[in-house]
Motif scaffolding. Structure first.
Motif, PDB file in Angstrom:
ATOM      1  N   GLU A 165       0.814  -1.213   0.000  1.00 65.63           N
ATOM      2  CA  GLU A 165       0.000   0.000   0.000  1.00 65.63           C
ATOM      3  C   GLU A 165       0.852   1.269   0.000  1.00 65.63           C
ATOM      4  OE1 GLU A 165      -0.746   0.156   4.867  1.00 65.63           O
ATOM      5  OE2 GLU A 165      -2.438  -0.127   3.503  1.00 65.63           O
ATOM      6  N   GLU A 194       1.087   3.361  -5.606  1.00 72.23           N
ATOM      7  CA  GLU A 194       0.932   4.577  -6.406  1.00 72.23           C
ATOM      8  C   GLU A 194       2.274   5.116  -6.872  1.00 72.23           C
ATOM      9  OE1 GLU A 194      -2.936   7.060  -5.531  1.00 72.23           O
ATOM     10  OE2 GLU A 194      -1.758   6.887  -3.681  1.00 72.23           O
ATOM     11  N   ALA A 237       3.454   5.640 -10.795  1.00 73.30           N
ATOM     12  CA  ALA A 237       3.850   6.972 -11.267  1.00 73.30           C
ATOM     13  C   ALA A 237       5.255   6.951 -11.856  1.00 73.30           C
ATOM     14  CB  ALA A 237       3.776   7.979 -10.115  1.00 73.30           C
ATOM     15  N   ILE A 275      -6.244   0.698  -3.204  1.00 76.58           N
ATOM     16  CA  ILE A 275      -5.472   1.788  -3.815  1.00 76.58           C
ATOM     17  C   ILE A 275      -5.334   1.580  -5.317  1.00 76.58           C
ATOM     18  CG2 ILE A 275      -3.165   2.809  -3.928  1.00 76.58           C
ATOM     19  CD1 ILE A 275      -2.998   2.356  -0.879  1.00 76.58           C
ATOM     20  N   ILE A 276      -5.035   0.353  -5.730  1.00 80.63           N
ATOM     21  CA  ILE A 276      -4.867   0.090  -7.166  1.00 80.63           C
ATOM     22  C   ILE A 276      -6.200   0.227  -7.897  1.00 80.63           C
ATOM     23  CG2 ILE A 276      -4.159  -1.621  -8.879  1.00 80.63           C
ATOM     24  CD1 ILE A 276      -2.221  -2.745  -6.801  1.00 80.63           C
ATOM     25  N   MET A 301      -6.573   3.756  -8.753  1.00 85.64           N
ATOM     26  CA  MET A 301      -5.753   4.123  -9.912  1.00 85.64           C
ATOM     27  C   MET A 301      -6.388   3.631 -11.207  1.00 85.64           C
ATOM     28  SD  MET A 301      -1.777   3.704  -8.722  1.00 85.64           S
ATOM     29  CE  MET A 301      -1.888   1.990  -8.224  1.00 85.64           C
ATOM     30  N   ARG A 339      -8.981   5.968 -12.441  1.00 81.90           N
ATOM     31  CA  ARG A 339      -8.467   7.230 -12.967  1.00 81.90           C
ATOM     32  C   ARG A 339      -7.691   7.072 -14.263  1.00 81.90           C
ATOM     33  NH1 ARG A 339      -7.139   7.561  -7.431  1.00 81.90           N
ATOM     34  NH2 ARG A 339      -4.937   7.122  -7.897  1.00 81.90           N
TER      35      ARG A 339
END
Length: 315
Positions: A20, A24, A28, A57-58, A61, A64
């Motif tokens: 976690e 991200e 990135a 969390i994934i 992403m 988005r």
């Protein structure tokens, strides 16, 4: 943001478990390296039963950025089966495999892509050194030595599988139908052209490693002997620990000799334990081969998926 192609030029497969703090950041970093370089690419996370917020969390992403995809396994399938399944699901003309915890440097991705475009089938990152304790370092060195001496093909020391593979390499390995694929070894076994790039292992962005002595020992045994069920692997562990007792008895014999005491009992115990150690080791190796035959006969999938996100029907 780049358009998502049905067949991207490059697919990046990122294996993760309890990442976690890194998910991200690694996405990135990969996007920053590939966006100026590739017309199209996608990132495939494959989660191996995380117990934290990694999947959540994934998924955010994925919502988005349609270039980010996610496979969630039904359980933990280990360090061989899960990453390999993710590689097989990739649709790119080339596939990059890496870990989520920044032990594999994203800065190497442009060089990987450049060498692949120049015609090299496999480009691997090779760590200049491995940071580990004395015991883990010894076990890693022993694993490499045994593989180099007794393996059917030579693996590349300190190459973990981090690199880029042409699509035909991935398809060739898929046809081998290995139930517990030792991927870095299979890359060499295919006979395709390989280049290596040396790099220093970067610092982790966060979290802690999921590896310990026993997981690394298990990985080494899989790489050397193929694969097996835990019960069939048990004699190997027994032989390993009896071997340690043999070493202790030999040390006891040396101490007894220096102090003027009898060494006969020490040597007898060492001889007896050494024989048992060899017996259990050979039984264990026979067991893992039987397990390998059993798994190939079953033809079971590498993993079972709980869900997948952002994959087009063509995948």
């Amino acid at each position: 943001m780049s358009n998502v192609a049905i067949t991207p030029e490059v697919s990046v497969v990122i294996a993760c478990r309890n990442e976690e703090t890194n998910a991200e950041a690694i996405a990135a970093a990969v996007i920053a390296e590939l966006e100026p370089l590739c017309e199209s690419f996608d990132i495939i996370f494959i989660d191996n039963e995380s117990q934290d917020r990694t999947v959540e969390i994934i998924k955010g992403m994925c919502a988005r950025d349609p270039r980010i995809r996610l496979i969630v396994n039904t359980r933990n399938y280990g360090q061989m089966r899960s990453p390999t399944h993710g590689i097989y699901q990739a649709g790119g003309r080339a596939v990059i495999s890496m870990c989520a915890d920044f032990q594999d440097s994203p800065a190497l991705l442009p060089e990987f892509v450049a060498r692949w475009r120049n015609g090299t089938d496999i480009v691997l990152g090779v760590r200049e050194s491995e940071k580990s304790g004395a015991v883990l370092g010894f076990m890693r060195g022993l694993s490499y030595s045994l593989q180099q001496r007794f393996g059917d093909y030579r693996i590349i020391p300190n190459a973990t599988g981090f690199g880029i593979y042409d699509r035909r390499v991935v398809e060739a390995i898929r046809t081998l139908n290995e139930p517990h694929p030792f991927f870095r070894g299979l890359l060499v076994e295919t006979g395709f052209s390989i280049e290596t790039i040396s790099f220093k292992r970067p610092l982790r962005a966060g979290g802690r490693s999921n590896n310990n002595f026993f997981t690394l020992l298990d990985f080494a045994l899989n790489g050397l002997a193929g694969s097996s069920k835990n019960l069939l692997r048990a004699p190997l562990y027994v032989g390993f620990f009896i071997g340690l007792l043999t070493l202790i008895c030999l040390i006891g014999a040396m101490v007894a000799a220096f102090t003027g005491r009898s060494v006969q009992l020490w040597l007898f115990a060492a001889m007896l334990e050494g024989q048992f150690s060899l017996l259990f080791l050979f039984l264990g190796l026979l067991g893992v081969q039987i397990g390998l035959v059993s798994d190939r006969t079953r033809n079971q999938p590498l993993v079972l998926e709980r869900e997948r996100i952002n994959f087009p029907p063509e995948y």
